[in-house]
Scaffold this motif. Sequence first.
Motif, PDB file in Angstrom:
ATOM      1  N   GLN A  83      23.297  28.508  41.665  1.00 32.31           N
ATOM      2  CA  GLN A  83      23.791  29.322  42.833  1.00 32.31           C
ATOM      3  C   GLN A  83      25.087  29.648  42.617  1.00 32.31           C
ATOM      4  OE1 GLN A  83      22.660  25.792  45.441  1.00 32.31           O
ATOM      5  NE2 GLN A  83      21.795  27.260  46.674  1.00 32.31           N
ATOM      6  N   ALA A  84      25.777  28.685  42.005  1.00 29.08           N
ATOM      7  CA  ALA A  84      27.327  28.858  41.785  1.00 29.08           C
ATOM      8  C   ALA A  84      27.694  30.324  41.041  1.00 29.08           C
ATOM      9  CB  ALA A  84      28.134  27.734  41.027  1.00 29.08           C
ATOM     10  N   ILE A  85      26.807  30.373  39.948  1.00 29.47           N
ATOM     11  CA  ILE A  85      26.881  31.531  38.820  1.00 29.47           C
ATOM     12  C   ILE A  85      26.639  32.593  39.737  1.00 29.47           C
ATOM     13  CG2 ILE A  85      25.786  32.678  37.108  1.00 29.47           C
ATOM     14  CD1 ILE A  85      25.583  29.633  35.888  1.00 29.47           C
ATOM     15  N   ILE A  86      25.556  32.857  40.420  1.00 29.25           N
ATOM     16  CA  ILE A  86      24.845  33.884  41.248  1.00 29.25           C
ATOM     17  C   ILE A  86      25.889  34.336  42.259  1.00 29.25           C
ATOM     18  CG2 ILE A  86      23.217  34.876  42.507  1.00 29.25           C
ATOM     19  CD1 ILE A  86      22.568  34.694  39.412  1.00 29.25           C
ATOM     20  N   GLN A  87      26.435  33.360  43.176  1.00 25.67           N
ATOM     21  CA  GLN A  87      27.458  33.624  44.128  1.00 25.67           C
ATOM     22  C   GLN A  87      28.680  34.354  43.683  1.00 25.67           C
ATOM     23  OE1 GLN A  87      26.948  33.234  47.539  1.00 25.67           O
ATOM     24  NE2 GLN A  87      28.460  34.847  47.598  1.00 25.67           N
ATOM     25  N   ARG A  88      29.198  33.788  42.515  1.00 24.28           N
ATOM     26  CA  ARG A  88      30.142  34.321  41.656  1.00 24.28           C
ATOM     27  C   ARG A  88      30.125  35.860  41.206  1.00 24.28           C
ATOM     28  NH1 ARG A  88      35.388  35.917  41.524  1.00 24.28           N
ATOM     29  NH2 ARG A  88      36.187  35.730  39.564  1.00 24.28           N
ATOM     30  N   ALA A  89      28.857  36.003  40.680  1.00 24.83           N
ATOM     31  CA  ALA A  89      28.494  37.480  40.277  1.00 24.83           C
ATOM     32  C   ALA A  89      28.562  38.080  41.509  1.00 24.83           C
ATOM     33  CB  ALA A  89      27.210  37.394  39.428  1.00 24.83           C
ATOM     34  N   VAL A  90      28.088  37.766  42.558  1.00 24.93           N
ATOM     35  CA  VAL A  90      28.112  38.913  43.812  1.00 24.93           C
ATOM     36  C   VAL A  90      29.272  39.035  44.343  1.00 24.93           C
ATOM     37  CG1 VAL A  90      26.956  38.683  46.251  1.00 24.93           C
ATOM     38  CG2 VAL A  90      25.345  38.092  44.559  1.00 24.93           C
ATOM     39  N   ASN A  91      29.987  38.022  44.242  1.00 23.63           N
ATOM     40  CA  ASN A  91      31.540  37.993  44.717  1.00 23.63           C
ATOM     41  C   ASN A  91      32.210  38.997  43.946  1.00 23.63           C
ATOM     42  OD1 ASN A  91      31.088  36.560  46.955  1.00 23.63           O
ATOM     43  ND2 ASN A  91      31.939  34.718  45.724  1.00 23.63           N
ATOM     44  N   LEU A  92      32.133  39.180  42.570  1.00 24.14           N
ATOM     45  CA  LEU A  92      32.793  40.201  41.761  1.00 24.14           C
ATOM     46  C   LEU A  92      32.110  41.559  41.856  1.00 24.14           C
ATOM     47  CD1 LEU A  92      32.549  37.866  38.349  1.00 24.14           C
ATOM     48  CD2 LEU A  92      34.464  38.871  39.567  1.00 24.14           C
ATOM     49  N   ALA A  93      30.901  41.630  42.158  1.00 22.24           N
ATOM     50  CA  ALA A  93      30.438  42.710  42.461  1.00 22.24           C
ATOM     51  C   ALA A  93      30.726  43.632  43.782  1.00 22.24           C
ATOM     52  CB  ALA A  93      28.549  42.850  42.484  1.00 22.24           C
ATOM     53  N   ALA A  94      30.869  42.664  44.723  1.00 20.82           N
ATOM     54  CA  ALA A  94      31.455  43.207  45.914  1.00 20.82           C
ATOM     55  C   ALA A  94      32.857  43.873  45.718  1.00 20.82           C
ATOM     56  CB  ALA A  94      31.386  42.157  46.969  1.00 20.82           C
ATOM     57  N   GLU A  95      33.527  43.491  44.754  1.00 17.08           N
ATOM     58  CA  GLU A  95      35.108  43.610  44.665  1.00 17.08           C
ATOM     59  C   GLU A  95      35.203  44.969  43.692  1.00 17.08           C
ATOM     60  OE1 GLU A  95      36.854  40.069  43.053  1.00 17.08           O
ATOM     61  OE2 GLU A  95      36.449  39.066  45.258  1.00 17.08           O
ATOM     62  N   ASP A  96      34.037  45.319  43.067  1.00 23.66           N
ATOM     63  CA  ASP A  96      34.111  46.216  42.085  1.00 23.66           C
ATOM     64  C   ASP A  96      33.601  47.624  42.595  1.00 23.66           C
ATOM     65  OD1 ASP A  96      33.555  47.734  39.507  1.00 23.66           O
ATOM     66  OD2 ASP A  96      32.633  46.113  38.546  1.00 23.66           O
ATOM     67  N   VAL A  97      34.625  48.514  42.417  1.00 19.57           N
ATOM     68  CA  VAL A  97      34.463  49.709  42.956  1.00 19.57           C
ATOM     69  C   VAL A  97      33.127  50.394  42.292  1.00 19.57           C
ATOM     70  CG1 VAL A  97      36.754  50.341  43.146  1.00 19.57           C
ATOM     71  CG2 VAL A  97      35.717  51.323  40.827  1.00 19.57           C
ATOM     72  N   ARG A  98      32.442  50.135  41.265  1.00 18.79           N
ATOM     73  CA  ARG A  98      31.133  50.488  40.687  1.00 18.79           C
ATOM     74  C   ARG A  98      30.079  50.218  41.660  1.00 18.79           C
ATOM     75  NH1 ARG A  98      31.356  48.556  34.704  1.00 18.79           N
ATOM     76  NH2 ARG A  98      32.227  46.755  35.824  1.00 18.79           N
TER      77      ARG A  98
END
Length: 137
Positions: free
Chosen positions: A34-49
Amino acid sequence: MKSFFIIILISICSLPAFSNETLYTALGEHTGIQAIIQRAVNLAAEDVRTAQQLRHTNKERLARLIAEQTCELSGGPCKYKGLTMKKAHYKLYITSSQFDAFAEHLQQSMQEADLDITIQSQLLAVLAPLKKDIINQ
């Protein structure tokens, strides 16, 4: 990016065989996933790509579903209850580049969690077959 996946594939071929249950455990079981995936989703939400794709998405729900599927695919006790990947991503027009960017976020999240590269590679290998059903542009 192609070289990234080639390196991952070469790494996977040279890895010792682990059972899926070992992968689930190595990922930190449900809480770690859960922690790994939540962090990945947060990173994706901040990435212009990738941010545009997530603009109108319930990110907590998305992270929960990805974590549930990851838990199941890594040999954990979870059962993914979401839509098939084809149905879930129909008309989202996700590109190969966006999929690859999310894979980078996932890898960064695993690195931040101090997961061994062999575990990172195994998880990416388990999730890689989903790409064909997620990409629709």
